[in-house]
Design a protein around this motif. Structure first.
Motif, short mmCIF file in Angstrom:
data_model
loop_
_atom_site.label_atom_id
_atom_site.label_comp_id
_atom_site.label_asym_id
_atom_site.label_seq_id
_atom_site.Cartn_x
_atom_site.Cartn_y
_atom_site.Cartn_z
N TRP A 229 -17.31 36.73 13.33
CA TRP A 229 -17.31 37.34 12.01
C TRP A 229 -18.02 38.68 12.08
CZ3 TRP A 229 -22.07 37.79 9.16
CH2 TRP A 229 -23.15 37.14 9.75
N THR A 268 -12.26 37.07 3.86
CA THR A 268 -11.56 36.75 5.10
C THR A 268 -10.42 37.74 5.30
OG1 THR A 268 -10.16 35.17 3.93
CG2 THR A 268 -12.08 34.29 5.09
N THR A 344 -8.08 35.29 11.24
CA THR A 344 -8.53 35.57 9.88
C THR A 344 -10.06 35.45 9.82
OG1 THR A 344 -8.19 33.28 9.21
CG2 THR A 344 -6.37 34.82 8.84
N TYR A 346 -14.08 36.14 9.05
CA TYR A 346 -14.83 36.53 7.87
C TYR A 346 -15.38 37.94 8.02
CZ TYR A 346 -14.88 31.73 6.06
OH TYR A 346 -14.52 30.52 5.56
#
Length: 356
Positions: A229, A268, A344, A346
């Motif tokens: 992320w 996201t 996808t 974050y």
């Protein structure tokens, strides 16, 4: 008491009397506030109490720069397209060199992609030509971020402006010393405040004001976030890539200007493009059209992380809301999240401070 023991006891009392301050006497040297008033006065060194400064000196000499690895410039990516900026107002498009006018591009912040050249003419799309006099070469930035190997011992920062370092917090820059160039990486060893502005000690007798650099600040992982992320700090204009709780990479970014601020929150990535066309504000003074924007990752409706070939202003707000990165950085971010199986990932956007 034995005579020898009595002598030893008396000597011990004499030694203690030289080490223990008398009633009302100061037990220590000047504090930070006093040293800010007199940076090189008695008991002070470069704006800090001398005892504190000496404790930091070895560390400053041992760690003159952050222990990180710079990401190599991706020359293939920088050369994948040739971009031109449209200059001189509204631009006319022709069907061939010295041919017929077939359209126009309204005045604005506009970039096109070169597909062919013939003399003083440049093809920008199949069958669309413009005179070279209306186009200026765009040179993408070769700035890149760094890999983080383990948690750094000190806060790392990039210099944002060519800066002469100050010998003490709040002092003018010393022009007899080498200038600290933009994008130089430094460690921060101490922080103090002068007139509501933070000043950072980045080396022996070397202070810089907070407006002259961008710090890399690590944060805790938001509860819902996992895997790979990205944290985007709007105040410092810095992105950090994390593998769960471990920071692995960081770079400078450019987020939205005051009229187009990037939203805070946890998002996201919902769509990706290797290259995409971006435009907006049609019919307005801030109209823009940008061809082949590379390595796009949309996370907040039409707001995205993406590569940027039209400026080298990383570390400052510059966009209509998107998070701009250098082309090399955008390519790394795009591929790294895909390679980890998180198509996808974050994106957590926050601000570690407030602009003054």
């Amino acid at each position: 008491m034995h005579r020898r023991s009595l002598i030893i006891a008396v000597l011990a009392l004499l030694v203690l009397s030289t080490l223990t301050p008398a009633s009302g006497a100061r037990a220590a040297g000047p504090d930070r506030a006093a040293c800010l008033q007199s940076p090189f006065g008695p008991g002070c060194t470069a704006g800090l109490p001398s005892v504190e400064y000496q404790m930091l000196l070895d560390e400053m000499l041992l760690h003159p720069a952050p222990n990180v690895r710079q990401v190599p410039v991706d020359e293939d990516e920088l050369l994948r397209f040739a971009f031109r900026k449209i200059v001189g107002g509204t631009a006319t498009i022709y069907d061939a060199p010295d041919g017929n006018a077939v359209g126009q591009i309204d005045e604005g912040f506009n970039y096109v992609t070169v597909t062919d050249t013939q003399g003083d003419w440049i093809e920008i799309n199949d069958g669309q030509w413009m005179p070279a006099s209306q186009l200026a070469i765009a040179r993408p930035s070769d700035f890149t971020g760094v890999y983080i190997d383990g948690t750094p011992s000190y806060t790392m920062a990039w210099m944002l402006l060519p800066t002469y370092p100050s010998p003490a917090p709040g002092a003018e820059g010393d022009q007899s010393r080498p200038i600290l160039e933009r994008y130089t990486r430094v460690n921060i060893f101490a922080t103090t405040t002068v007139n509501d502005w933070e000043w950072y000690l980045i080396g022996p007798d070397t202070w810089v004001k907070q407006t002259q650099l961008a710090r890399v600040l690590f944060i805790e992982r938001p509860p819902q976030v996992k895997g790979r992320w990205f944290a985007v700090d709007l105040f410092e204009q810095v992105l950090v890539a994390y593998e769960d709780d471990t920071p692995v990479y960081t770079t400078l970014i450019s987020s939205g200007l005051p009229d187009w601020e990037t939203n805070e929150g946890t998002f996201t990535v919902w769509a990706r493009q290797v290259n995409g066309h971006m435009s907006g504000a049609e019919g307005q003074t801030d109209f823009y059209s940008l061809e082949n924007v590379p390595w796009v990752m949309y996370f907040d409706n039409a707001i995205s992380l993406h590569g940027t070939y039209w400026h080298d202003g990383f570390g400052y707000r510059h966009s209509h809301g998107c998070v701009n990165m250098s082309i090399t950085d955008a390519h790394w971010v795009y591929q790294w999240s895909m390679d980890g199986g998180y198509s996808t990932p974050y994106v957590h956007v926050f601000s570690s401070g407030e602009y003054k």
